[in-house]
Design an enzyme around this catalytic site. Structure first.
Site, short mmCIF file in Angstrom:
data_model
loop_
_atom_site.label_atom_id
_atom_site.label_comp_id
_atom_site.label_asym_id
_atom_site.label_seq_id
_atom_site.Cartn_x
_atom_site.Cartn_y
_atom_site.Cartn_z
N ARG A 96 0.86 -1.18 0.00
CA ARG A 96 0.00 0.00 0.00
C ARG A 96 0.90 1.23 0.00
NH1 ARG A 96 -2.01 -3.56 3.96
NH2 ARG A 96 -4.12 -4.34 3.55
N LYS A 99 -2.53 -3.04 7.79
CA LYS A 99 -3.75 -2.63 8.48
C LYS A 99 -3.96 -3.47 9.73
CE LYS A 99 -6.48 -0.79 4.63
NZ LYS A 99 -7.75 -0.94 3.86
N HIS A 118 -3.00 2.81 -5.81
CA HIS A 118 -3.56 1.55 -5.30
C HIS A 118 -3.77 0.54 -6.42
CE1 HIS A 118 -4.99 -0.61 -1.85
NE2 HIS A 118 -6.14 -0.92 -2.45
N ARG A 156 -1.12 -2.08 -6.67
CA ARG A 156 -1.28 -3.24 -5.78
C ARG A 156 -2.23 -4.26 -6.40
NH1 ARG A 156 -1.18 -4.97 -0.18
NH2 ARG A 156 -3.29 -5.30 0.65
N HIS A 188 -4.02 -9.99 3.40
CA HIS A 188 -5.47 -10.08 3.53
C HIS A 188 -5.85 -11.14 4.55
CE1 HIS A 188 -6.14 -8.39 -0.81
NE2 HIS A 188 -6.01 -7.44 0.10
N TYR A 245 -9.45 -8.75 -5.43
CA TYR A 245 -8.35 -7.91 -5.86
C TYR A 245 -7.86 -8.27 -7.25
CZ TYR A 245 -6.59 -4.64 -2.37
OH TYR A 245 -6.40 -3.56 -1.57
#
Length: 310
Positions: free
Chosen positions: A161, A184, A251, A254, A277, A286
């Site tokens: 990211r 995250k 983004h 990615r 993830h 994705y």
């Protein structure tokens, strides 16, 4: 929040603390949770015409839930946003019901509005290469061009990211064979660093006038930490130059990383780990590889399929 009882306000805060401690939720995620739940409680207070406490919550009906979602639609919120708010509210009520010993049936049975999830738009391989090459030409300062190339090469080559790439420090240079990235929710993952990314960062550091033994790896023109907005702007300029769609954002690099790896025969679960993830379904969303290709990968790699072909 004066319309919400002190005990209920304390309950919300305790729930948020629990989400941070047990789920590793980030500050931004917790802020979103708090806004969603407080907004719902404020609606209940207004809708019921009095202070909202635990007793009021235990008596909520499906009609109340529909009234709340209708109020959100009047605020012109999208179905996706309403679904997210409902998810936050359900999470809080599930926790509160277990703690206080009541069944939050109406809340937990409320259905989110249907919406078409926006699929990511990765770039074709050649367009990705052209975009990275064009970044070097967007600045009159050679070191700035080298910096931009290094950042975007990391996004595409390692699936980072933008916040993760810009969080790297001089302690990470020269880049090793693998990086430990905190993503995250404070989740840590190990990401291999391709040769192209290491080379791009080395070239940037050789040209950067602010390189030192400490501080951020990527610098702005005045020597401070690089802003994500600057990378967004330089990518916008490059994509306009090349005639690429507006979806060619940082983004998207990615997304492209994941899609191109899967298209080359990469294992979906391995890609899930590289991206950090928690859910395989998120990784699937994705990628933009068609179903026929996924079936081909499955048939070639699944033990049963492989044994049938021998």
């Amino acid at each position: 929040m004066s319309s919400v009882s002190p005990a209920l306000r304390d309950a919300v805060q305790t729930w948020l603390n629990t989400r941070r401690a047990l789920k590793g939720a980030s500050d931004n995620t917790l802020i979103a949770y708090a806004n969603d739940v407080h907004g719902f409680l404020g609606f209940v207070a207004q809708h019921k015409g009095g202070e909202t406490g635990l007793i009021a919550l235990t008596s909520l009906t499906i009609t109340d839930m529909r009234a709340w979602m209708a109020s959100l639609r009047r605020e012109e919120l999208t179905s996706c946003s309403i679904a997210r708010k409902l998810s936050s509210v359900k999470s809080f009520f599930r926790w509160l019901g277990e703690r206080e010993g009541f069944e939050a049936t109406a809340v937990l049975n409320a259905r989110a509005p249907k919406f078409q999830a926006k699929l990511p738009r990765p770039l074709p391989v050649e367009a990705t290469r052209d975009l990275i090459s064009a970044l070097q030409l967007q600045s009159s300062e050679p070191w700035v061009g080298a910096r931009d190339v290094a950042v975007v090469t990391l996004l595409y080559g390692c699936g980072l990211r933008i916040s993760e790439a810009l969080s790297l420090t001089m302690a990470d240079a020269p880049l090793p064979q693998v990086l430990r990235i905190t993503g995250k929710g404070g989740k840590e993952r190990v990401v291999p660093v391709i040769d192209a990314a290491r080379t791009a960062v080395d070239q940037y550091l050789k040209a950067c006038p602010f390189a030192s033994n400490e501080g951020p790896l990527f610098r702005g023109v005045r020597g401070g930490a690089l802003s994500p907005r600057l990378i967004q702007k330089v990518m916008q300029a490059a994509r306009l130059q090349l005639g690429l769609p507006a979806s060619a954002t940082p983004h998207a690099m990615r997304h492209s990383f994941a899609t191109h790896l899967l298209a080359a025969g990469g294992d979906l679960r391995a890609i899930q780990e590289l991206l950090g993830h928690a859910s395989l379904s998120t990784t699937q969303a994705y990628t933009a590889v068609d179903a026929r290709h996924l079936l081909d990968v499955y048939e070639k790699s699944h033990p049963k399929s492989a044994s049938n072909s021998t």
